[in-house]
Design a protein around this motif. Structure first.
Motif, PDB file in Angstrom:
ATOM      1  N   PHE A  22      -1.978  -7.760  -9.479  1.00  0.00           N
ATOM      2  CA  PHE A  22      -3.160  -8.585  -9.291  1.00  0.00           C
ATOM      3  C   PHE A  22      -2.759  -9.994  -8.875  1.00  0.00           C
ATOM      4  O   PHE A  22      -1.693 -10.464  -9.225  1.00  0.00           O
ATOM      5  CB  PHE A  22      -3.984  -8.689 -10.581  1.00  0.00           C
ATOM      6  CG  PHE A  22      -4.340  -7.365 -11.171  1.00  0.00           C
ATOM      7  CD1 PHE A  22      -5.326  -6.583 -10.593  1.00  0.00           C
ATOM      8  CD2 PHE A  22      -3.687  -6.888 -12.288  1.00  0.00           C
ATOM      9  CE1 PHE A  22      -5.650  -5.356 -11.133  1.00  0.00           C
ATOM     10  CE2 PHE A  22      -4.007  -5.664 -12.832  1.00  0.00           C
ATOM     11  CZ  PHE A  22      -4.993  -4.893 -12.253  1.00  0.00           C
ATOM     12  N   ASN A  23      -3.653 -10.671  -8.189  1.00  0.00           N
ATOM     13  CA  ASN A  23      -3.514 -12.101  -7.937  1.00  0.00           C
ATOM     14  C   ASN A  23      -4.325 -12.823  -9.000  1.00  0.00           C
ATOM     15  O   ASN A  23      -5.551 -12.781  -8.986  1.00  0.00           O
ATOM     16  CB  ASN A  23      -4.028 -12.462  -6.541  1.00  0.00           C
ATOM     17  CG  ASN A  23      -3.129 -11.945  -5.459  1.00  0.00           C
ATOM     18  OD1 ASN A  23      -1.916 -11.988  -5.590  1.00  0.00           O
ATOM     19  ND2 ASN A  23      -3.710 -11.433  -4.397  1.00  0.00           N
ATOM     20  N   TRP A  24      -3.649 -13.447  -9.933  1.00  0.00           N
ATOM     21  CA  TRP A  24      -4.313 -14.164 -11.017  1.00  0.00           C
ATOM     22  C   TRP A  24      -4.589 -15.599 -10.599  1.00  0.00           C
ATOM     23  O   TRP A  24      -3.856 -16.182  -9.822  1.00  0.00           O
ATOM     24  CB  TRP A  24      -3.417 -14.154 -12.267  1.00  0.00           C
ATOM     25  CG  TRP A  24      -3.238 -12.785 -12.826  1.00  0.00           C
ATOM     26  CD1 TRP A  24      -2.209 -11.931 -12.590  1.00  0.00           C
ATOM     27  CD2 TRP A  24      -4.124 -12.107 -13.702  1.00  0.00           C
ATOM     28  NE1 TRP A  24      -2.401 -10.761 -13.259  1.00  0.00           N
ATOM     29  CE2 TRP A  24      -3.574 -10.840 -13.963  1.00  0.00           C
ATOM     30  CE3 TRP A  24      -5.339 -12.436 -14.307  1.00  0.00           C
ATOM     31  CZ2 TRP A  24      -4.183  -9.915 -14.795  1.00  0.00           C
ATOM     32  CZ3 TRP A  24      -5.949 -11.509 -15.134  1.00  0.00           C
ATOM     33  CH2 TRP A  24      -5.381 -10.270 -15.372  1.00  0.00           C
ATOM     34  N   PHE A  25      -5.653 -16.160 -11.170  1.00  0.00           N
ATOM     35  CA  PHE A  25      -6.028 -17.548 -10.908  1.00  0.00           C
ATOM     36  C   PHE A  25      -6.048 -18.312 -12.215  1.00  0.00           C
ATOM     37  O   PHE A  25      -6.596 -17.844 -13.204  1.00  0.00           O
ATOM     38  CB  PHE A  25      -7.402 -17.628 -10.240  1.00  0.00           C
ATOM     39  CG  PHE A  25      -7.442 -16.984  -8.887  1.00  0.00           C
ATOM     40  CD1 PHE A  25      -7.071 -17.691  -7.754  1.00  0.00           C
ATOM     41  CD2 PHE A  25      -7.832 -15.662  -8.754  1.00  0.00           C
ATOM     42  CE1 PHE A  25      -7.091 -17.089  -6.503  1.00  0.00           C
ATOM     43  CE2 PHE A  25      -7.856 -15.047  -7.504  1.00  0.00           C
ATOM     44  CZ  PHE A  25      -7.486 -15.765  -6.377  1.00  0.00           C
ATOM     45  N   SER A  26      -5.459 -19.512 -12.195  1.00  0.00           N
ATOM     46  CA  SER A  26      -5.440 -20.373 -13.366  1.00  0.00           C
ATOM     47  C   SER A  26      -6.550 -21.407 -13.224  1.00  0.00           C
ATOM     48  O   SER A  26      -6.535 -22.212 -12.292  1.00  0.00           O
ATOM     49  CB  SER A  26      -4.080 -21.058 -13.489  1.00  0.00           C
ATOM     50  OG  SER A  26      -4.072 -21.923 -14.596  1.00  0.00           O
ATOM     51  N   PHE A  27      -7.508 -21.389 -14.145  1.00  0.00           N
ATOM     52  CA  PHE A  27      -8.645 -22.306 -14.081  1.00  0.00           C
ATOM     53  C   PHE A  27      -8.653 -23.334 -15.208  1.00  0.00           C
ATOM     54  O   PHE A  27      -9.416 -24.287 -15.159  1.00  0.00           O
ATOM     55  CB  PHE A  27      -9.964 -21.516 -14.127  1.00  0.00           C
ATOM     56  CG  PHE A  27     -10.188 -20.654 -12.914  1.00  0.00           C
ATOM     57  CD1 PHE A  27     -10.531 -21.211 -11.698  1.00  0.00           C
ATOM     58  CD2 PHE A  27     -10.050 -19.278 -12.992  1.00  0.00           C
ATOM     59  CE1 PHE A  27     -10.755 -20.421 -10.577  1.00  0.00           C
ATOM     60  CE2 PHE A  27     -10.265 -18.471 -11.881  1.00  0.00           C
ATOM     61  CZ  PHE A  27     -10.623 -19.045 -10.675  1.00  0.00           C
ATOM     62  N   GLU A  89      -4.690 -21.332 -27.771  1.00  0.00           N
ATOM     63  CA  GLU A  89      -3.747 -21.741 -26.730  1.00  0.00           C
ATOM     64  C   GLU A  89      -4.285 -21.396 -25.344  1.00  0.00           C
ATOM     65  O   GLU A  89      -4.072 -22.132 -24.387  1.00  0.00           O
ATOM     66  CB  GLU A  89      -2.390 -21.053 -26.931  1.00  0.00           C
ATOM     67  CG  GLU A  89      -1.744 -21.326 -28.277  1.00  0.00           C
ATOM     68  CD  GLU A  89      -1.405 -22.777 -28.503  1.00  0.00           C
ATOM     69  OE1 GLU A  89      -1.043 -23.464 -27.526  1.00  0.00           O
ATOM     70  OE2 GLU A  89      -1.492 -23.233 -29.652  1.00  0.00           O
ATOM     71  N   GLY A  90      -4.934 -20.246 -25.235  1.00  0.00           N
ATOM     72  CA  GLY A  90      -5.432 -19.825 -23.940  1.00  0.00           C
ATOM     73  C   GLY A  90      -6.169 -18.509 -23.992  1.00  0.00           C
ATOM     74  O   GLY A  90      -6.267 -17.863 -25.040  1.00  0.00           O
ATOM     75  N   LEU A 108      -6.856 -26.050 -22.453  1.00  0.00           N
ATOM     76  CA  LEU A 108      -6.876 -24.613 -22.724  1.00  0.00           C
ATOM     77  C   LEU A 108      -6.368 -23.898 -21.483  1.00  0.00           C
ATOM     78  O   LEU A 108      -6.731 -24.263 -20.367  1.00  0.00           O
ATOM     79  CB  LEU A 108      -8.318 -24.160 -23.020  1.00  0.00           C
ATOM     80  CG  LEU A 108      -8.536 -22.694 -23.349  1.00  0.00           C
ATOM     81  CD1 LEU A 108      -7.994 -22.367 -24.756  1.00  0.00           C
ATOM     82  CD2 LEU A 108     -10.022 -22.352 -23.277  1.00  0.00           C
ATOM     83  N   GLY A 109      -5.540 -22.897 -21.664  1.00  0.00           N
ATOM     84  CA  GLY A 109      -5.156 -22.060 -20.548  1.00  0.00           C
ATOM     85  C   GLY A 109      -6.242 -21.035 -20.296  1.00  0.00           C
ATOM     86  O   GLY A 109      -6.730 -20.408 -21.237  1.00  0.00           O
ATOM     87  N   VAL A 110      -6.652 -20.878 -19.050  1.00  0.00           N
ATOM     88  CA  VAL A 110      -7.642 -19.863 -18.684  1.00  0.00           C
ATOM     89  C   VAL A 110      -7.152 -19.197 -17.403  1.00  0.00           C
ATOM     90  O   VAL A 110      -7.093 -19.831 -16.346  1.00  0.00           O
ATOM     91  CB  VAL A 110      -9.052 -20.450 -18.456  1.00  0.00           C
ATOM     92  CG1 VAL A 110     -10.034 -19.349 -18.042  1.00  0.00           C
ATOM     93  CG2 VAL A 110      -9.545 -21.178 -19.697  1.00  0.00           C
ATOM     94  N   VAL A 111      -6.779 -17.927 -17.512  1.00  0.00           N
ATOM     95  CA  VAL A 111      -6.298 -17.160 -16.372  1.00  0.00           C
ATOM     96  C   VAL A 111      -7.196 -15.945 -16.218  1.00  0.00           C
ATOM     97  O   VAL A 111      -7.404 -15.197 -17.184  1.00  0.00           O
ATOM     98  CB  VAL A 111      -4.826 -16.734 -16.566  1.00  0.00           C
ATOM     99  CG1 VAL A 111      -4.378 -15.831 -15.436  1.00  0.00           C
ATOM    100  CG2 VAL A 111      -3.926 -17.952 -16.660  1.00  0.00           C
TER     101      VAL A 111
END
Length: 160
Positions: A22-27, A89-90, A108-111
């Protein structure tokens, strides 16, 4: 928490698993995060995501199997703000998020797989703390996950 998943892979090649396909996106506002895995399995219903992120999450990452759906967001700014207040953490979501500009301002990490402006439905459905599988990896509650701009990895024990 400062790390690079590439280095964690190099130093722990015998025990890490790498999420692929997958192509993950970090928001989120954190580009690197990691911690103990907590899981939710749901489909287009974020009731359990909201409930879990409303509890103490210090040192933890919520991993959500949203079935890969990009039709409804499973997290937005209000739920993410609550996660920050509770020390998470996320969040890693095999699905979608929304409110991406606001998410980028939070500690916050959001992927996720992507974003969509449509909110989740609420039917109070979902399973908590079960093994979930996507990207060629099984996410087990109590094991560890690490994410950064290079990718997502899991390990049976803490690497940091």
């Amino acid at each position: 928490m400062s790390f690079v998943t590439c280095d964690l892979c190099d130093d722990n090649a015998d025990i890490v698993s790498v999420v692929t396909g997958f192509n993950w996106f970090s928001f989120g506002g954190r580009s690197a995060f990691g911690g103990e895995i907590v899981t939710v399995k749901c489909f287009e219903d974020n009731s359990q995501v909201k409930a879990h992120l409303g509890t103490d999450g210090k040192g933890k990452v919520l991993v959500v199997d949203g079935g890969g759906s990009l039709r409804n967001a499973l997290i937005g700014d209000m739920i993410a703000e609550n996660a920050v207040k509770n020390g998470w953490e996320g969040v890693i979501i095999y699905g979608a998020c929304r409110d991406v500009d606001a998410l980028g301002t939070l500690d916050l990490g959001v992927v996720t797989l992507g974003c969509v402006p449509i909110k989740s439905v609420r039917r109070d459905e979902g399973q908590l703390n079960i093994d979930i599988h996507f990207g060629g990896v099984t996410f087990r509650p109590g094991e560890y996950v690490y994410a950064d701009n290079n990718g997502i990895i899991t390990a049976p024990k803490a690497l940091l």
